[in-house]
Design a protein around this motif. Structure first.
Motif, short mmCIF file in Angstrom:
data_model
loop_
_atom_site.label_atom_id
_atom_site.label_comp_id
_atom_site.label_asym_id
_atom_site.label_seq_id
_atom_site.Cartn_x
_atom_site.Cartn_y
_atom_site.Cartn_z
N VAL A 5 -3.52 32.45 -42.60
CA VAL A 5 -2.86 33.76 -42.70
C VAL A 5 -3.44 34.60 -41.57
CG1 VAL A 5 -2.42 35.77 -44.13
CG2 VAL A 5 -2.63 33.52 -45.20
N GLU A 6 -2.60 34.89 -40.61
CA GLU A 6 -3.04 35.62 -39.44
C GLU A 6 -3.07 37.12 -39.70
OE1 GLU A 6 -0.16 34.13 -36.66
OE2 GLU A 6 -1.26 32.26 -36.39
N GLU A 7 -3.62 37.85 -38.77
CA GLU A 7 -3.69 39.31 -38.87
C GLU A 7 -2.29 39.90 -39.01
OE1 GLU A 7 -5.48 42.82 -36.11
OE2 GLU A 7 -6.51 40.89 -36.11
N GLY A 8 -2.15 40.89 -39.85
CA GLY A 8 -0.86 41.55 -40.05
C GLY A 8 -0.31 41.39 -41.45
N PRO A 53 7.44 37.98 -45.26
CA PRO A 53 8.32 38.94 -44.57
C PRO A 53 7.82 39.38 -43.20
CG PRO A 53 7.14 40.05 -46.31
CD PRO A 53 6.82 38.59 -46.44
N VAL A 54 6.54 39.16 -42.90
CA VAL A 54 6.01 39.56 -41.60
C VAL A 54 5.59 38.36 -40.75
CG1 VAL A 54 5.35 41.90 -42.25
CG2 VAL A 54 3.75 40.03 -42.67
N SER A 55 5.91 37.16 -41.21
CA SER A 55 5.69 35.92 -40.46
C SER A 55 4.27 35.76 -39.93
CB SER A 55 6.69 35.82 -39.32
OG SER A 55 8.01 35.87 -39.80
N VAL A 56 3.28 35.91 -40.81
CA VAL A 56 1.88 35.77 -40.38
C VAL A 56 1.22 34.50 -40.89
CG1 VAL A 56 1.52 38.24 -40.07
CG2 VAL A 56 1.00 37.19 -42.28
N ILE A 57 2.00 33.58 -41.45
CA ILE A 57 1.45 32.32 -41.96
C ILE A 57 1.79 31.20 -41.00
CG2 ILE A 57 1.51 30.64 -43.84
CD1 ILE A 57 2.14 32.98 -45.72
N ASP A 58 0.76 30.44 -40.67
CA ASP A 58 0.93 29.27 -39.80
C ASP A 58 0.38 28.06 -40.55
OD1 ASP A 58 1.48 27.72 -37.58
OD2 ASP A 58 -0.36 28.24 -36.54
N ILE A 59 1.08 26.95 -40.44
CA ILE A 59 0.62 25.70 -41.06
C ILE A 59 0.49 24.69 -39.93
CG2 ILE A 59 1.16 23.85 -42.67
CD1 ILE A 59 2.61 25.93 -44.38
#
Length: 60
Positions: A5-8, A53-59
């Protein structure tokens, strides 16, 4: 695989609701990935990523 979970993060809880096996709320009230993405929960983890909704998850 690993989820990040990235910043934001806006603490909406979409990822936590979709895949509590990988995501939870941290002490700061923001979502965090606390477990590895496994074959058993990969589909749910990707759905959680897609529901952010803010596209802050990367897998990865």
């Amino acid at each position: 695989m690993k989820a990040i979970v990235e910043e934001g993060c806006i603490s909406c809880g979409a990822c936590v609701g979709e895949c509590p096996e990988v995501f939870r709320f941290g002490d700061d009230g923001l979502a965090e990935a606390y477990a590895e993405v496994t074959a058993e929960n990969e589909e749910e983890a990707k759905a959680a990523r897609d529901s952010c909704p803010v596209s802050v998850i990367d897998i990865r």
